[in-house]
Design a protein around this motif. Structure first.
Motif, PDB file in Angstrom:
ATOM      1  N   ALA A  48       0.926  -0.968   0.090  1.00  0.00           N
ATOM      2  CA  ALA A  48       0.045  -0.170  -0.060  1.00  0.00           C
ATOM      3  C   ALA A  48       0.876   1.342  -0.059  1.00  0.00           C
ATOM      4  O   ALA A  48       0.077   2.161  -0.471  1.00  0.00           O
ATOM      5  CB  ALA A  48      -0.889  -0.385   1.560  1.00  0.00           C
ATOM      6  N   GLY A  49       2.262   0.849   0.052  1.00  0.00           N
ATOM      7  CA  GLY A  49       2.837   2.222   0.256  1.00  0.00           C
ATOM      8  C   GLY A  49       3.342   2.839   1.247  1.00  0.00           C
ATOM      9  O   GLY A  49       2.786   4.116   1.351  1.00  0.00           O
ATOM     10  N   PRO A 205     -14.221  -7.077   1.904  1.00  0.00           N
ATOM     11  CA  PRO A 205     -13.942  -6.286   2.720  1.00  0.00           C
ATOM     12  C   PRO A 205     -12.906  -5.171   2.486  1.00  0.00           C
ATOM     13  O   PRO A 205     -13.057  -4.007   2.998  1.00  0.00           O
ATOM     14  CB  PRO A 205     -12.297  -7.386   3.305  1.00  0.00           C
ATOM     15  N   ALA A 206     -12.727  -5.037   1.333  1.00  0.00           N
ATOM     16  CA  ALA A 206     -11.787  -4.577   0.529  1.00  0.00           C
ATOM     17  C   ALA A 206     -12.466  -2.766   0.168  1.00  0.00           C
ATOM     18  O   ALA A 206     -12.443  -1.908   0.600  1.00  0.00           O
ATOM     19  CB  ALA A 206     -11.054  -4.459  -0.947  1.00  0.00           C
ATOM     20  N   ARG A 207     -13.907  -3.474  -0.778  1.00  0.00           N
ATOM     21  CA  ARG A 207     -14.646  -2.260  -0.747  1.00  0.00           C
ATOM     22  C   ARG A 207     -15.006  -1.941   0.659  1.00  0.00           C
ATOM     23  O   ARG A 207     -15.692  -0.564   1.012  1.00  0.00           O
ATOM     24  CB  ARG A 207     -16.323  -2.793  -1.715  1.00  0.00           C
ATOM     25  N   ALA A 208     -15.798  -2.348   1.601  1.00  0.00           N
ATOM     26  CA  ALA A 208     -16.080  -2.399   3.106  1.00  0.00           C
ATOM     27  C   ALA A 208     -15.477  -1.172   3.486  1.00  0.00           C
ATOM     28  O   ALA A 208     -15.289   0.168   4.295  1.00  0.00           O
ATOM     29  CB  ALA A 208     -16.621  -3.381   4.360  1.00  0.00           C
ATOM     30  N   PHE A 209     -13.887  -1.895   3.964  1.00  0.00           N
ATOM     31  CA  PHE A 209     -13.122  -1.151   4.218  1.00  0.00           C
ATOM     32  C   PHE A 209     -12.273   0.385   3.740  1.00  0.00           C
ATOM     33  O   PHE A 209     -12.612   1.684   3.990  1.00  0.00           O
ATOM     34  CB  PHE A 209     -11.577  -1.090   4.440  1.00  0.00           C
ATOM     35  N   GLY A 210     -13.118   0.350   2.417  1.00  0.00           N
ATOM     36  CA  GLY A 210     -12.700   1.312   1.479  1.00  0.00           C
ATOM     37  C   GLY A 210     -14.122   2.997   1.687  1.00  0.00           C
ATOM     38  O   GLY A 210     -13.715   3.794   1.699  1.00  0.00           O
ATOM     39  N   ARG A 211     -14.602   2.296   2.310  1.00  0.00           N
ATOM     40  CA  ARG A 211     -16.643   2.685   2.766  1.00  0.00           C
ATOM     41  C   ARG A 211     -15.775   3.731   4.285  1.00  0.00           C
ATOM     42  O   ARG A 211     -15.863   4.893   4.233  1.00  0.00           O
ATOM     43  CB  ARG A 211     -17.429   2.124   2.894  1.00  0.00           C
ATOM     44  N   GLN A 239      -6.667  -6.540   3.467  1.00  0.00           N
ATOM     45  CA  GLN A 239      -7.859  -5.540   3.352  1.00  0.00           C
ATOM     46  C   GLN A 239      -7.793  -4.014   3.560  1.00  0.00           C
ATOM     47  O   GLN A 239      -8.478  -2.322   3.420  1.00  0.00           O
ATOM     48  CB  GLN A 239      -9.116  -5.859   2.824  1.00  0.00           C
ATOM     49  N   ALA A 240      -7.327  -4.547   5.353  1.00  0.00           N
ATOM     50  CA  ALA A 240      -7.770  -3.294   5.987  1.00  0.00           C
ATOM     51  C   ALA A 240      -6.411  -2.205   5.470  1.00  0.00           C
ATOM     52  O   ALA A 240      -6.775  -1.069   5.974  1.00  0.00           O
ATOM     53  CB  ALA A 240      -7.979  -3.559   7.539  1.00  0.00           C
ATOM     54  N   VAL A 241      -5.376  -2.486   5.498  1.00  0.00           N
ATOM     55  CA  VAL A 241      -4.402  -1.980   5.473  1.00  0.00           C
ATOM     56  C   VAL A 241      -4.473  -1.150   4.003  1.00  0.00           C
ATOM     57  O   VAL A 241      -4.348   0.467   4.570  1.00  0.00           O
ATOM     58  CB  VAL A 241      -3.033  -2.710   5.772  1.00  0.00           C
ATOM     59  N   ALA A 242      -4.732  -1.918   3.411  1.00  0.00           N
ATOM     60  CA  ALA A 242      -4.931  -1.106   2.486  1.00  0.00           C
ATOM     61  C   ALA A 242      -5.917   0.082   2.288  1.00  0.00           C
ATOM     62  O   ALA A 242      -5.530   1.419   1.118  1.00  0.00           O
ATOM     63  CB  ALA A 242      -5.258  -1.792   1.140  1.00  0.00           C
ATOM     64  N   ALA A 243      -6.222  -0.080   3.070  1.00  0.00           N
ATOM     65  CA  ALA A 243      -8.092   0.977   3.300  1.00  0.00           C
ATOM     66  C   ALA A 243      -7.306   2.438   3.713  1.00  0.00           C
ATOM     67  O   ALA A 243      -7.597   3.308   4.054  1.00  0.00           O
ATOM     68  CB  ALA A 243      -8.973   0.603   2.948  1.00  0.00           C
ATOM     69  N   GLY A 244      -6.486   2.373   4.289  1.00  0.00           N
ATOM     70  CA  GLY A 244      -5.697   3.461   5.356  1.00  0.00           C
ATOM     71  C   GLY A 244      -6.228   2.601   6.986  1.00  0.00           C
ATOM     72  O   GLY A 244      -5.625   4.056   8.009  1.00  0.00           O
ATOM     73  N   ALA A 245      -6.270   1.559   7.819  1.00  0.00           N
ATOM     74  CA  ALA A 245      -6.528   1.310   9.309  1.00  0.00           C
ATOM     75  C   ALA A 245      -5.280   1.822   9.813  1.00  0.00           C
ATOM     76  O   ALA A 245      -4.058   1.432   9.358  1.00  0.00           O
ATOM     77  CB  ALA A 245      -7.138   0.096   8.938  1.00  0.00           C
ATOM     78  N   THR A 246      -5.450   2.222  10.785  1.00  0.00           N
ATOM     79  CA  THR A 246      -4.316   3.081  11.528  1.00  0.00           C
ATOM     80  C   THR A 246      -4.264   1.676  12.563  1.00  0.00           C
ATOM     81  O   THR A 246      -2.775   1.331  13.846  1.00  0.00           O
ATOM     82  CB  THR A 246      -4.164   3.979  12.261  1.00  0.00           C
ATOM     83  N   HIS A 247      -5.025   0.503  12.873  1.00  0.00           N
ATOM     84  CA  HIS A 247      -5.340  -0.287  13.946  1.00  0.00           C
ATOM     85  C   HIS A 247      -6.022  -1.859  13.365  1.00  0.00           C
ATOM     86  O   HIS A 247      -7.037  -0.886  12.979  1.00  0.00           O
ATOM     87  CB  HIS A 247      -6.396   0.340  15.349  1.00  0.00           C
ATOM     88  N   VAL A 248      -5.161  -2.150  13.082  1.00  0.00           N
ATOM     89  CA  VAL A 248      -6.000  -3.846  13.264  1.00  0.00           C
ATOM     90  C   VAL A 248      -6.029  -4.445  14.320  1.00  0.00           C
ATOM     91  O   VAL A 248      -4.928  -4.715  15.054  1.00  0.00           O
ATOM     92  CB  VAL A 248      -5.341  -4.698  12.048  1.00  0.00           C
ATOM     93  N   ARG A 249      -7.214  -5.605  14.398  1.00  0.00           N
ATOM     94  CA  ARG A 249      -7.261  -5.548  15.686  1.00  0.00           C
ATOM     95  C   ARG A 249      -7.796  -7.894  15.359  1.00  0.00           C
ATOM     96  O   ARG A 249      -8.406  -8.747  14.732  1.00  0.00           O
ATOM     97  CB  ARG A 249      -8.737  -6.456  16.113  1.00  0.00           C
ATOM     98  N   VAL A 250      -6.105  -7.917  16.052  1.00  0.00           N
ATOM     99  CA  VAL A 250      -5.756  -9.653  15.588  1.00  0.00           C
ATOM    100  C   VAL A 250      -6.002 -10.598  16.270  1.00  0.00           C
ATOM    101  O   VAL A 250      -5.588 -10.935  17.638  1.00  0.00           O
ATOM    102  CB  VAL A 250      -4.871  -9.932  14.931  1.00  0.00           C
TER     103      VAL A 250
END
Length: 262
Positions: A48-49, A205-211, A239-250
């Protein structure tokens, strides 16, 4: 397990010496799983750069024992999440000397608020005005300086689905964010979502996290300090990281699939 491993220096030689054979095996298993998840996050950031330090791993320890939390702290985990106060409160107390930030991510009932504000650094699941008022009052009574809050967004409600699911519709995010920002003792940190189970974004999820990213951008326009975007779990963190998530819950990808505690 002795209380030595709940001390303020997890991962020290004294900590490792306190482990039983079974606990050491669990420590090694968790370490291996963390390495895999770390590579996934790093690869997703690279794709995602984004810089790796833009994304915080929050390990969801719900249903797992406090000793796993202590082992995770020894392995360098700094943020853990729980979704039920009856499990979280005693675990947070036992692990109180460990260098951990606690995230409450489950649906929060107002009768649990006073307990949650004693240990939580962030509440990701603020989804109604009444809860805002209860949290504000509890923070004031507790004497703590402030509590970070995120608006939980139910993306399916934008399309008339998910009536019984926690979270507010995207159209209601702005008003709830304003209420949090204006409430004494609360700090608006950002937004959170779980990938929808119904509606046109379900299974994508890609579209959802994009929204969600669009919603987060709108919130930041009015509240520049509300930079947290909490999205993505074991199966969709990329997909979340690609959309800009700052926190992922794993959870599962770190703790594994096993028979959890009640």
């Amino acid at each position: 397990m002795t209380n030595d491993i709940y001390g303020p220096f997890p991962g020290s030689p004294e900590f490792l010496d306190a482990l039983t054979e079974g606990q050491r095996a669990r420590y090694e298993q968790l370490g291996t799983n963390l390495d895999v998840v770390e590579r996934r996050i790093s690869d997703a950031c690279a794709a995602a750069g984004r810089a790796r330090d833009e994304v915080k791993l929050v390990v969801v320890t719900k249903t797992y024992p406090a000793e796993d939390t202590a082992l995770l702290a020894a392995l360098g985990v700094t943020d853990v999440a729980e979704n039920r106060d009856q499990d979280a409160a005693p675990k947070a107390e036992l692990c109180g000397n460990l260098p951990l930030a606690w995230h409450f991510v489950g649906q929060l009932q107002t009768n649990k608020v006073r307990s949650v504000v004693r240990y939580a650094n962030h509440v990701h699941s603020v989804d109604r005005l009444r809860l805002v008022g209860s949290l504000s009052a509890a923070v004031g009574a507790s004497g703590r300086p402030e509590l970070g809050c995120l608006v939980q967004v139910a993306l399916e409600k934008e399309h008339g689905e998910g009536e019984g699911r926690a979270g507010v519709a995207p159209a209601d995010v702005e008003a709830l964010a304003e209420a949090i920002a204006d409430a004494p003792g609360l700090r608006l940190d950002g937004v959170m979502t779980v990938a929808p189970l119904a509606g046109p974004l379900a299974g994508d999820p890609a579209r959802a996290f994009g929204r969600l990213a669009e919603i987060a951008t709108a919130v930041r326009a009015a509240h520049p300090a509300a930079t947290m975007v909490s999205a993505g779990m074991s199966g969709d963190l990329e997909q979340a990281v690609a959309a800009g998530a700052t926190h992922v819950r794993v959870g599962t990808a770190v703790l594994g699939v096993r028979s959890p505690l009640g």
